[in-house]
Structure formats: C-alpha cells, structure tokens
Design a protein around this motif. Structure first.
Motif, PDB file in Angstrom:
ATOM      1  N   PRO A   1       9.508  -1.263  -8.451  1.00 16.25           N
ATOM      2  CA  PRO A   1       9.775  -1.270  -6.980  1.00 16.25           C
ATOM      3  C   PRO A   1       8.575  -1.081  -6.175  1.00 16.25           C
ATOM      4  O   PRO A   1       7.709  -0.072  -6.245  1.00 16.25           O
ATOM      5  N   SER A   2       8.111  -2.093  -5.274  1.00 12.71           N
ATOM      6  CA  SER A   2       6.897  -2.144  -4.386  1.00 12.71           C
ATOM      7  C   SER A   2       7.058  -0.994  -3.577  1.00 12.71           C
ATOM      8  O   SER A   2       5.939  -0.311  -3.164  1.00 12.71           O
ATOM      9  N   ALA A   3       8.326  -0.577  -3.104  1.00 11.54           N
ATOM     10  CA  ALA A   3       8.209   0.613  -1.957  1.00 11.54           C
ATOM     11  C   ALA A   3       7.634   1.910  -2.623  1.00 11.54           C
ATOM     12  O   ALA A   3       7.097   2.752  -1.819  1.00 11.54           O
ATOM     13  N   THR A   4       7.706   2.096  -3.741  1.00 15.32           N
ATOM     14  CA  THR A   4       7.207   3.348  -4.549  1.00 15.32           C
ATOM     15  C   THR A   4       5.837   3.135  -5.140  1.00 15.32           C
ATOM     16  O   THR A   4       5.304   4.055  -5.029  1.00 15.32           O
ATOM     17  N   TYR A   5       5.708   2.126  -5.781  1.00 16.57           N
ATOM     18  CA  TYR A   5       4.553   2.204  -6.576  1.00 16.57           C
ATOM     19  C   TYR A   5       3.293   1.303  -5.837  1.00 16.57           C
ATOM     20  O   TYR A   5       2.108   1.390  -6.315  1.00 16.57           O
ATOM     21  N   LEU A   6       3.521   0.424  -5.006  1.00 19.67           N
ATOM     22  CA  LEU A   6       2.309   0.025  -4.080  1.00 19.67           C
ATOM     23  C   LEU A   6       1.693   1.266  -3.442  1.00 19.67           C
ATOM     24  O   LEU A   6       0.305   0.985  -3.248  1.00 19.67           O
ATOM     25  N   PRO A   7       2.198   2.089  -2.928  1.00 23.80           N
ATOM     26  CA  PRO A   7       1.561   3.176  -2.048  1.00 23.80           C
ATOM     27  C   PRO A   7       0.725   4.028  -3.024  1.00 23.80           C
ATOM     28  O   PRO A   7      -0.043   4.388  -2.741  1.00 23.80           O
ATOM     29  N   MET A   8       1.181   3.931  -4.425  1.00 23.03           N
ATOM     30  CA  MET A   8       0.516   4.773  -5.407  1.00 23.03           C
ATOM     31  C   MET A   8      -0.905   4.006  -5.537  1.00 23.03           C
ATOM     32  O   MET A   8      -1.807   4.757  -5.796  1.00 23.03           O
TER      33      MET A   8
ATOM     34  N   PRO B   1      -5.766  10.116   1.069  1.00 22.71           N
ATOM     35  CA  PRO B   1      -5.684   8.655   1.374  1.00 22.71           C
ATOM     36  C   PRO B   1      -4.578   8.163   2.006  1.00 22.71           C
ATOM     37  O   PRO B   1      -3.507   8.582   1.656  1.00 22.71           O
ATOM     38  N   SER B   2      -4.701   6.988   2.715  1.00 24.64           N
ATOM     39  CA  SER B   2      -3.519   6.163   3.216  1.00 24.64           C
ATOM     40  C   SER B   2      -2.916   5.723   2.261  1.00 24.64           C
ATOM     41  O   SER B   2      -3.033   5.076   1.203  1.00 24.64           O
ATOM     42  N   ASN B   3      -1.464   5.445   2.363  1.00 24.48           N
ATOM     43  CA  ASN B   3      -0.467   4.822   1.493  1.00 24.48           C
ATOM     44  C   ASN B   3      -0.307   3.426   1.747  1.00 24.48           C
ATOM     45  O   ASN B   3       0.231   2.722   0.929  1.00 24.48           O
ATOM     46  N   GLN B   4      -0.837   2.945   2.613  1.00 25.98           N
ATOM     47  CA  GLN B   4      -1.045   1.491   3.063  1.00 25.98           C
ATOM     48  C   GLN B   4      -2.637   0.806   2.561  1.00 25.98           C
ATOM     49  O   GLN B   4      -3.606   1.188   2.533  1.00 25.98           O
TER      50      GLN B   4
END
Length: 377
Positions: free
Chosen positions: A310-317, A31-34
C-alpha cells in the motif's frame, strides 16, 4: 577488486573482539514523509551522476562494482534522455567490447553483472554484438553441468546475475534462461549452507552461510543481516520483476519475497531515514549508510508502483529514505557520502562517513531516484 574475506567461521568468531575504531555519528533531523517534486529528484540525481562522471574520465573496468554504477546511469538516461549519459555508458561498454570479465566460461555472478548495462544499451540501439558474449556465458551455465546450481553462494550474487538471466531470456524468447536463473536463486534461498540464506521468519537474508543460525552473531549476540546484502537482494527482485512478463511462472514468488523484505524494513528504519549496516541489531555499528538505504528506497518505490504494497504506508518509508540521503549524504557538488565500501558484513570498510563513497553506491542511488521520480508530483 575482491570484496570477500575467505576466513573460516571459527577464525571469524575468534577475531570478532578486535574491531577497529568507528565513527560516532551525530543525530540528523527526521526527514519528511513526503516526496519532493519530481523535478527536484531528477535534479539531485543528475548532480550526483555528473559529479561522478566529471571526476572519472576513465570509465573503469567491467567488474561488478562499476557495472552497478552503469546500471543506475542507464536508468537515469531512460528517465532524462541526457545524451552525455548514453555516450559515457556506450564508450565504457565498447572499451570492453561488450565482453564478460574473466571470459565467457566464467560462472561467477560478479562477472555477469555488466550484462545488465549491455542489455540496456542493446534495447536502445539494438546490435547483435552487444549481447553475444552475454548470451554465450549464460547459455554455458544452462548447458554445461546443467544440474549444478550452487554457484550463487552469497546473497549479493542474486543482484549480479538473476536479472541478466531474466533479460537475456526475454530477448531470446527462451525460457531456459529464466528457468536456470530460478534454479540458482532457489538454491541460494533454500539450500545453500543447509537451509538457505533466506530467513523466512523475518523476510530478511543472511549474506552467506557463515551468518546463518549457529554462525557469526553481532557483538550483542544478535543476528547479522547485512544491510547492503539485503539491498542487493532487493535490487535483484525489482530488476527481475521488471524484466519478466507478469505471467512468468516464478513471478508470484519473486513478488511475495520482495514484499516480505520491504515489509520487514519498515519497523527498523532509522529516524533519519537510513538503515543501519546490521538490520538485525540496531546497536551494532549504528549510523547512516547510503548503499543499502538506496536499494531499500528503490525496492519500496517499486513495491508501491507495482501495487505490491500500500502506497499510504510504504511511499512515506521510501520518501524518508530519499529525503534523509539528500539531506545527509549528498554534498553540494553532488558527491555522495556515507557509502560503506567493499565488504561482506557490517564491520567492512569502516568507518563510514560523509567522505566515503563508491561507484556501486552511486549506481544504487540513481536507481532509487529513477524509481521514485515517477511517484512524485
């Protein structure tokens, strides 16, 4: 509905080889990271909620499973202000007279899970009767046998009751509630079974003391960290942190524990966005499972929005989890599949497939949607 099998540890080990036949899951696209746009997240959540409601004209009992659905539905109501959701939840609570399953003398956490939805309804339309029984039953745990803190012997209990203590305490402006909740939590975490259910080395949780070191292992000899059990723990921390003021005495520990759990999830997420039913062994009944994954998306989204991680790491998760569930588990009509049914370990309610669902899984999915939507564009 009894989700536990009260077997001795030796009996369980002896029975371990006799496993049922399990589904071999096909590989799903990464799936997408976004995150998709907010409107798309809300639309999917509404489709899933509407499918459940339309197929359940009887709103059900006020036990732990159905109460988890209503916790998710009330979160969706707060996001959408859809009157049908409020009406359905209100009718359910009124059918049960805002009461406590098994009566106010119960100490069983499962019976306290409905309090969360009752408080949701109270906060929208305040009326003393909506939290009278809730206050009574929790206060009895504070005042009757005040030194007894071993009631929550399984990790699911944290989700079922810890947020209730925090929320009733805040409404009543009485620290005795959140203090008692912490004492029960601390016993589960550090004392239950000898050393507690929290594996400090990994940040994950054992479901109960049958699975702690020296107990039940996977067929491959690895630890059993049941996915939904850790999902319940994740949901408990998020809901409790949302309820408590930031200055409350135990908030730093709740934040740190949630952060460690979510951090532990990142390297073991499947390529399809889901997590396996055993977080400790990727070869133990591998395949997509929606209820645990929903709670992990919920926890990951909260950790980002609250500034814990951090959003940059855990929002994609969290985005991968959401996108994977939408692509794999959500049917065109809103039916939510790949939910492991009632149980207490990876082997419970197998096989898991596109047609397996449950009210608590739908509730967890709605919670994930409502935490992710504000993070989307």
């Amino acid at each position: 509905m009894d989700r536990r099998q009260f077997l001795t540890r030796s009996a369980l080990v002896a029975a371990a080889p006799a496993l049922p036949a399990f589904t071999t899951h096909k590989a799903f696209a990464a799936p997408s990271n976004q995150l998709p746009p907010r409107a798309e997240i809300v639309a999917v959540a509404r489709r899933v909620a509407d499918q459940w409601i339309s197929s359940h004209s009887n709103s059900g009992d006020n036990g732990w499973a159905r109460a988890t659905f209503f916790s998710g539905l009330m979160a969706l109501y707060r996001l959408t202000r859809e009157p049908r959701y409020l009406n359905y939840a209100r009718a359910w609570a009124e059918k049960h007279a805002y009461g406590i399953r098994s009566g106010v003398t119960t100490r069983h956490a499962d019976n306290h899970n409905a309090i969360q939805a009752y408080v949701d309804l109270y906060e929208i339309e305040p009326s003393a009767n909506k939290i009278a029984a809730a206050t009574d039953t929790l206060r009895r745990m504070i005042t009757n046998q005040p030194n007894k803190n071993d009631d929550w012997w399984w990790d699911d209990a944290l989700h079922m009751a810890l947020p209730a203590f925090a929320r009733i305490g805040r409404i009543r402006n009485d620290l005795a509630f959140s203090d008692k909740g912490y004492k029960l939590y601390n016993h589960t975490k550090r004392i239950q079974g000898g050393s507690g259910l929290y594996a400090s080395s990994s940040g994950l949780w054992y479901r109960d003391d049958r699975f702690t070191p020296g107990g039940i292992l996977s067929p491959n000899g690895k630890p059993v960290f049941w996915s939904r059990g850790n999902g319940w723990v994740t949901g408990a921390h998020v809901k409790t942190l949302k309820a408590l003021p930031s200055t409350a005495r135990n908030v730093p520990e709740y934040r740190e524990t949630l952060s460690r759990l979510v951090t532990a999830l990142l390297p073991i997420q499947r390529s399809d966005g889901f997590w396996n039913v055993n977080l400790g062994d990727p070869q133990h009944l591998p395949g997509p499972e929606t209820s645990g994954t929903s709670f992990f998306a919920y926890g990951g989204a909260y950790a980002v929005s609250a500034g814990l991680l951090p959003s940059a790491t855990y929002l994609p998760m969290a985005a991968r989890a959401w996108n994977g569930m939408v692509a794999t588990a959500v049917h065109a009509n809103g039916f939510l599949g790949y939910v492991q049914g009632v149980g207490d370990r990876p082997e419970s309610s197998q096989p898991i497939n596109t047609n397996t669902t449950a009210d608590f899984g739908v509730g967890a999915f709605l919670l994930a949607a409502t935490e992710l939507a504000p993070l989307a564009v």
